[in-house]
Write a protein that holds these residues in place. Structure first.
Motif, short mmCIF file in Angstrom:
data_model
loop_
_atom_site.label_atom_id
_atom_site.label_comp_id
_atom_site.label_asym_id
_atom_site.label_seq_id
_atom_site.Cartn_x
_atom_site.Cartn_y
_atom_site.Cartn_z
N ILE A 197 0.84 -1.21 0.00
CA ILE A 197 0.00 0.00 0.00
C ILE A 197 0.87 1.26 0.00
CG2 ILE A 197 -0.34 0.17 2.52
CD1 ILE A 197 -3.37 0.92 1.75
N LEU A 198 2.07 1.17 0.57
CA LEU A 198 3.00 2.31 0.52
C LEU A 198 3.39 2.59 -0.94
CD1 LEU A 198 4.69 4.30 2.34
CD2 LEU A 198 6.60 2.74 1.94
N ALA A 199 3.55 1.52 -1.73
CA ALA A 199 3.87 1.70 -3.15
C ALA A 199 2.74 2.45 -3.86
CB ALA A 199 4.10 0.34 -3.81
N ALA A 200 1.49 2.16 -3.48
CA ALA A 200 0.35 2.88 -4.05
C ALA A 200 0.37 4.34 -3.63
CB ALA A 200 -0.96 2.21 -3.63
N PHE A 201 0.76 4.59 -2.38
CA PHE A 201 0.89 5.96 -1.86
C PHE A 201 1.97 6.72 -2.65
CE2 PHE A 201 3.08 8.85 1.19
CZ PHE A 201 2.04 9.73 1.45
N TYR A 202 3.09 6.05 -2.92
CA TYR A 202 4.15 6.67 -3.73
C TYR A 202 3.65 6.94 -5.15
CZ TYR A 202 8.02 6.11 -0.35
OH TYR A 202 8.86 6.23 0.74
N ALA A 203 2.87 6.01 -5.70
CA ALA A 203 2.31 6.22 -7.05
C ALA A 203 1.41 7.46 -7.06
CB ALA A 203 1.50 4.98 -7.48
N LYS A 204 0.62 7.61 -6.01
CA LYS A 204 -0.24 8.81 -5.89
C LYS A 204 0.61 10.07 -5.86
CE LYS A 204 -3.55 11.18 -2.96
NZ LYS A 204 -4.99 11.16 -2.85
N ASN A 205 1.71 10.02 -5.12
CA ASN A 205 2.59 11.18 -5.01
C ASN A 205 3.40 11.44 -6.28
OD1 ASN A 205 2.67 12.50 -2.09
ND2 ASN A 205 2.19 10.34 -1.87
N MET A 206 3.46 10.45 -7.16
CA MET A 206 4.11 10.65 -8.47
C MET A 206 3.13 11.25 -9.48
SD MET A 206 6.49 7.23 -8.89
CE MET A 206 7.63 7.85 -10.14
N GLY A 207 1.86 11.35 -9.06
CA GLY A 207 0.87 11.98 -9.93
C GLY A 207 -0.29 11.10 -10.35
N LEU A 208 -0.30 9.84 -9.89
CA LEU A 208 -1.42 8.96 -10.24
C LEU A 208 -2.66 9.43 -9.49
CD1 LEU A 208 -1.52 6.42 -12.07
CD2 LEU A 208 -1.64 5.06 -9.98
N PRO A 209 -3.79 9.63 -10.20
CA PRO A 209 -4.97 10.18 -9.52
C PRO A 209 -5.69 9.14 -8.65
CG PRO A 209 -5.41 9.91 -11.87
CD PRO A 209 -4.00 9.46 -11.65
N ILE A 210 -5.15 8.92 -7.46
CA ILE A 210 -5.78 8.00 -6.50
C ILE A 210 -6.52 8.84 -5.47
CG2 ILE A 210 -5.38 6.25 -4.71
CD1 ILE A 210 -2.93 5.32 -6.28
N HIS A 211 -7.81 8.55 -5.31
CA HIS A 211 -8.64 9.29 -4.36
C HIS A 211 -8.41 8.76 -2.94
CE1 HIS A 211 -12.00 11.01 -2.26
NE2 HIS A 211 -12.65 9.87 -2.18
N LYS A 212 -8.64 7.45 -2.73
CA LYS A 212 -8.52 6.89 -1.39
C LYS A 212 -7.67 5.62 -1.44
CE LYS A 212 -10.65 8.63 2.04
NZ LYS A 212 -10.09 9.76 2.75
N LEU A 213 -6.75 5.52 -0.48
CA LEU A 213 -5.94 4.32 -0.30
C LEU A 213 -6.60 3.53 0.84
CD1 LEU A 213 -2.70 6.39 -0.43
CD2 LEU A 213 -3.08 4.46 -1.98
N ILE A 214 -7.21 2.41 0.48
CA ILE A 214 -8.01 1.66 1.44
C ILE A 214 -7.17 0.50 1.97
CG2 ILE A 214 -10.11 0.29 1.76
CD1 ILE A 214 -11.33 2.07 -0.55
N CYS A 215 -6.82 0.61 3.25
CA CYS A 215 -5.90 -0.33 3.91
C CYS A 215 -6.74 -1.42 4.60
CB CYS A 215 -5.05 0.43 4.92
SG CYS A 215 -3.91 -0.58 5.85
N ALA A 216 -6.65 -2.64 4.08
CA ALA A 216 -7.48 -3.74 4.59
C ALA A 216 -6.66 -4.67 5.48
CB ALA A 216 -8.06 -4.52 3.41
N SER A 217 -7.11 -4.85 6.71
CA SER A 217 -6.42 -5.73 7.66
C SER A 217 -7.27 -6.96 7.96
CB SER A 217 -6.19 -4.99 8.99
OG SER A 217 -5.40 -3.84 8.80
N ASN A 218 -6.59 -8.04 8.39
CA ASN A 218 -7.35 -9.19 8.90
C ASN A 218 -7.50 -9.03 10.42
OD1 ASN A 218 -4.90 -10.05 10.04
ND2 ASN A 218 -4.57 -11.70 8.57
N GLU A 219 -7.74 -10.12 11.14
CA GLU A 219 -8.02 -9.98 12.58
C GLU A 219 -6.81 -9.50 13.39
OE1 GLU A 219 -10.04 -13.45 14.11
OE2 GLU A 219 -11.75 -13.15 12.78
N ASN A 220 -5.62 -9.51 12.80
CA ASN A 220 -4.46 -8.85 13.42
C ASN A 220 -4.50 -7.37 13.02
OD1 ASN A 220 -2.76 -11.11 14.64
ND2 ASN A 220 -3.14 -11.88 12.57
#
Length: 495
Positions: free
Chosen positions: A272-295
């Motif tokens: 998900i950090l890679a997606a955040f970096y992609a957004k900061n490189m200019g990719l138009p990402i609205h929301k980065l949705i971080c999905a966790s399991n029971e941990n």
């Protein structure tokens, strides 16, 4: 101007991309981060006409700018070839209103192949660029998928050895069989009596052992890492988010500049950090949705601003996410702390000493790009069953966590933005859990009977990675306690 990388824990550390790849982890225990994140210099229309390999070059040339064009293209072409079972490398499949980005078409049928098929080539190139004469010893902890993908990537690569530690009772039967049957004169696999966090902490401790480093150097060895803490793993992961957007544009699913959401099943926070970096490189990402399991340590962090690993460790059917110390989160913490190594180091010290830290309100305000939630085991199983019954599409347990959390996000927000879900593993990697979710009548079957049944159900051919291990002999059977990890490394290296 060259893009340099700094340590998240020491402002005075400054290295080139190739040096950061070689070291893996900074000497102070910090992670390497780029001084700034460069902007994409090709339009989305241009990118939409490119192959995966071409998009990879356009993204990676910006982040790894001390590699020549020839060096980088050579690494890319060696990585993204017939090892993948589709020419598009990372296909997008539309199901139930979302776009599943299938990141499991490489040789070990998990998303780790996307970066670990190129890391060996980046590493060997980096060694040559920096006149390294030592043999490189890749030391890695795995929660299931990194291990096999790294082993496959480095097997018989000249000038390297690879040692993988995994939690003996914390991976799926298929994951374990993939690792312990790995061929290669330079490959070593060790199960530990403990969980992934124990393995990861043990590896970090070995990396930080100055006396061992000296002995290794005298013997002609030096450590590097294939974990997602290595920037050489993180940068190739940015590529597939840019590629996914380019495909959506090429297929007429979005207009140039139209925002999308990205959902990532998250354990160590690298993907998900890679997606955040992609957004900061200019990719138009609205929301980065971080999905966790029971941990759900990350869900709690995004909800409260408190990171607290002091909790029961839950073994789930999505074992690659059974993690309480999300190492890559440190790169985000450093950023929201105003790129302050001092502030970040203080928080990481608190994590080490008390198992938790709390960020300030000012830092919390900078997390608005993210949404965090989690899914229970029952919700994951229900999602696998529902998606199969509604569409015929079968997903694995980790992707089910993402799909479940996305459903919660939609209900909470009413957001109808087009959404890409990172599908991080083939359902064949977690066959028993997937088939049990669809119908518990399958539970009486053996693992490989289930594989054949899944093929009939999904109408997807059994991947070669699974066929290869049906009859493969076990080649690695060492098991040790956490406090004996370093001794095993010394034994392997004869030092």
């Amino acid at each position: 101007m060259s893009l340099f990388y700094r340590s998240t824990r020491d402002d005075s550390v400054k290295v080139t991309a190739s040096q950061a790849i070689l070291k893996g982890l900074a000497a102070d225990g910090g992670l390497y981060v780029p001084e700034q994140i460069p902007a994409l210099d090709k339009s989305f229309e241009e990118l939409s006409k490119m192959s995966y390999q071409e998009v990879a070059y356009e993204v990676m040339k910006l982040m790894l700018d001390d590699f020549t064009e020839e060096e980088l293209k050579n690494c890319i072409n060696k990585a993204y070839d017939s090892k993948f079972d589709t020419k598009v490398i990372a296909p997008l499949v539309k199901a139930d209103g979302a776009y599943y980005l299938e990141l499991f078409h490489g040789s070990t049928i998990a998303f780790k192949d996307m970066a670990l098929s190129i890391l060996p080539h980046l590493l060997i190139t980096s060694a040559k660029k920096n006149n390294v004469k030592n043999e490189i010893v890749i030391l890695t902890a795995t929660s299931g998928d990194t291990g096999k993908a790294a082993l496959a990537g480095f097997a018989d690569v000249k000038g390297t050895k690879i040692i993988v530690f995994y939690p003996k009772h914390g991976v799926s039967p298929i994951q374990e069989k993939q690792m312990v049957t790995q061929k290669g004169d330079n490959t070593y696999v060790i199960g530990i009596n403990g969980n992934f966090d124990d393995a990861q902490t043990g590896v970090k401790k070995i990396f930080g052992d100055k006396e061992l480093e000296k002995v290794m150097n005298e013997a002609g060895y030096q450590f590097s890492s294939a974990n997602s803490i290595n920037i050489g793993r993180l940068v190739p992961q940015i590529v597939y988010y840019v590629y996914a957007y380019a495909r959506l544009l090429a297929d007429g699913e979005v207009k140039a500049g139209e925002a999308i959401n990205v959902v990532v099943p998250t354990g160590n926070f690298g993907n998900i950090l890679a997606a955040f970096y992609a957004k900061n490189m200019g990719l138009p990402i609205h929301k980065l949705i971080c999905a966790s399991n029971e941990n759900k340590v990350l869900y709690d962090f995004f909800t409260t601003g408190i990171y607290d690993r002091n909790r029961e460790f839950v073994l789930t059917t999505s074992p690659s996410m059974d993690i309480l110390i999300s190492s890559n989160l440190e790169r985000l913490i450093y950023r929201i702390a105003g790129n302050s190594a001092e502030k970040n180091a203080s928080l990481m010290q608190s994590l080490k000493e008390s198992g938790k830290y709390e960020i300030t309100d000012d830092m919390k305000a900078q997390l608005s790009d993210f949404y965090g939630n989690y899914a229970t085991e029952a919700e994951d199983a229900a999602m696998i069953k529902k998606l199969y019954e509604d569409t015929g599409y079968v997903i694995d347990t980790h992707t089910a966590v993402a799909a479940s959390v996305y459903e919660k996000y939609q209900k909470e927000t009413g957001d109808t933005t087009k959404t890409v879900i990172a599908s991080t593993a083939s359902p064949y990697k977690f066959t028993r859990s997937v088939m049990d979710a669809i119908d518990n009548k399958y539970d009486v079957m053996s693992d490989f009977e289930l594989v054949d049944e899944l093929s009939k159900l999904s109408k997807v051919k059994v991947p070669q990675a699974i066929e290869d291990i049906r009859t493969a002999p076990v080649l690695h059977d060492t098991i040790c306690d956490v406090d004996k990890m370093c001794d095993n490394v010394k034994r392997i290296l004869h030092i």
